[in-house]
Design an enzyme around this catalytic site. Sequence first.
Site, short mmCIF file in Angstrom:
data_model
loop_
_atom_site.label_atom_id
_atom_site.label_comp_id
_atom_site.label_asym_id
_atom_site.label_seq_id
_atom_site.Cartn_x
_atom_site.Cartn_y
_atom_site.Cartn_z
CB THR A 261 -4.06 0.47 -2.56
OG1 THR A 261 -3.15 1.06 -1.64
CG2 THR A 261 -4.95 1.55 -3.15
NE ARG A 289 2.75 8.59 1.05
CZ ARG A 289 2.08 7.69 0.36
NH1 ARG A 289 0.97 7.18 0.83
NH2 ARG A 289 2.51 7.28 -0.81
CB VAL A 290 -1.65 13.11 1.70
CG1 VAL A 290 -2.81 12.87 0.74
CG2 VAL A 290 -2.17 13.63 3.05
N GLY A 291 -0.95 10.17 0.14
CA GLY A 291 -0.57 9.55 -1.13
C GLY A 291 -1.46 10.02 -2.27
N GLY A 313 -0.09 1.94 -6.33
CA GLY A 313 1.35 1.90 -6.55
C GLY A 313 2.06 2.98 -5.76
N GLY A 315 2.69 6.07 -4.53
CA GLY A 315 1.83 7.25 -4.56
C GLY A 315 2.52 8.52 -5.01
#
Length: 401
Positions: A261, A289-291, A313, A315
């Site tokens: 990331t 999925r959204v972090g 890291g 999320g």
Amino acid sequence: MRRRPLTWLIPVLATAAAVTVTVVVVPDGAGRDPDGRTAPAAHGERPAGKGKPDARDVVLAVHGGAGTALDRDKTTPEREKAYRDGLADALKAGRKILDKGGSSVDAVQAAVQRLEDNPLFNAGKGAVFTADAGHELDASIMRGSDLKAGAVAGVKSLRNPIAGARAVMDKSPHVLLSGEGADDFGARHGLRTVTQDYYWTQARWDALMAAKEAERGGKEGRGGTGANGGKGANGGRGGEKAAAGAADAPASVADAQSKGTVGAVAVDGERDLAAATSTGGMTNKLPGRVGDSPLIGSGTYAKNGTVAASATGAGEVFIRGAATSTISNLMEFKGVGVATAAYEVIVKRLPGLGGDGGVIALAPNGEFDAPHSSPGMLHGYLTKDGKIVTKIFPDETPPNS
Ligand code: ASP
């Protein structure tokens, strides 16, 4: 006659208590004396912990993700160079803008865009795979001067999700667009689009296969605990760790899947702060999925007078811990410096929620810190006199630093 109970007093007292607010002053020097020692907090109590920043006079910093540490003995000189060059290139892209008197928000976008184009990192080209072997990318950007922000989540065709986030900030009344709507919005505003195969890299594919393998092993054996406190290999870094620890997983696969990331923080000549983050998310994540990376206050935050912060890291943990806005709030409401605030959140609070990671955090006076609870976090920074420093090995970035 029965006396009426004085229940009316309760709301009155509550209101009186609510209006007795403490006036706090946002510290520009981030609550520190000139030697960098943390000044006493406004309320007498302050989080104890690290007080000394990693570096001073920083104007721009980038990270390339948290996760397992790169091993000096197993990292070839070519690979080491590729990581250092990737971070340095991003810093140079941002420096070009700052040197011309450009804004911190342009600088962080340019730096992140460079990292998105680099297949080594888990953002743009080189993004990790979802559980159904697709790519869904998240990004956000925030400007500290007016708290304007933009973000995209789950995009599948923007070449540079950070440009999508910037377009949302500048050209829409919204903060966060997701899925098809975000892709369409970006395309309508002239951003470059790509097909899914653009994001593909062998390393990320191998990482997905390793995660599937670990998941199968996990199902036969015991299940992992996700970062959301529940069970399941898709829930967070638990699945990744399992894969990274698989006996036959080559080191490069483990490295590739647990890093990457990207993010940037900057301060410009006006002392305006900005932060940006971009990611493909977690290997083998559930579609949809959204972090934390596209969520303002979790993965990204910038507020003039306190901090510009970009996280990486687990999320789910960074969302539940409201990681980056809490760093800012500690600085604003407790009067602590950037190093103390970032250490408190990243090292002392978040691991208790079940996941690790790190943050790059920059105060307006150039104090910079990069604490992480994960074994490693790739990052680099640029100082105001033009010096570029990159840190990729754990002895350069000790955990809890
Ligand atoms: N925080 C990112 C996410 O949860 C992943 C990472 O930083 O490695 O999507």
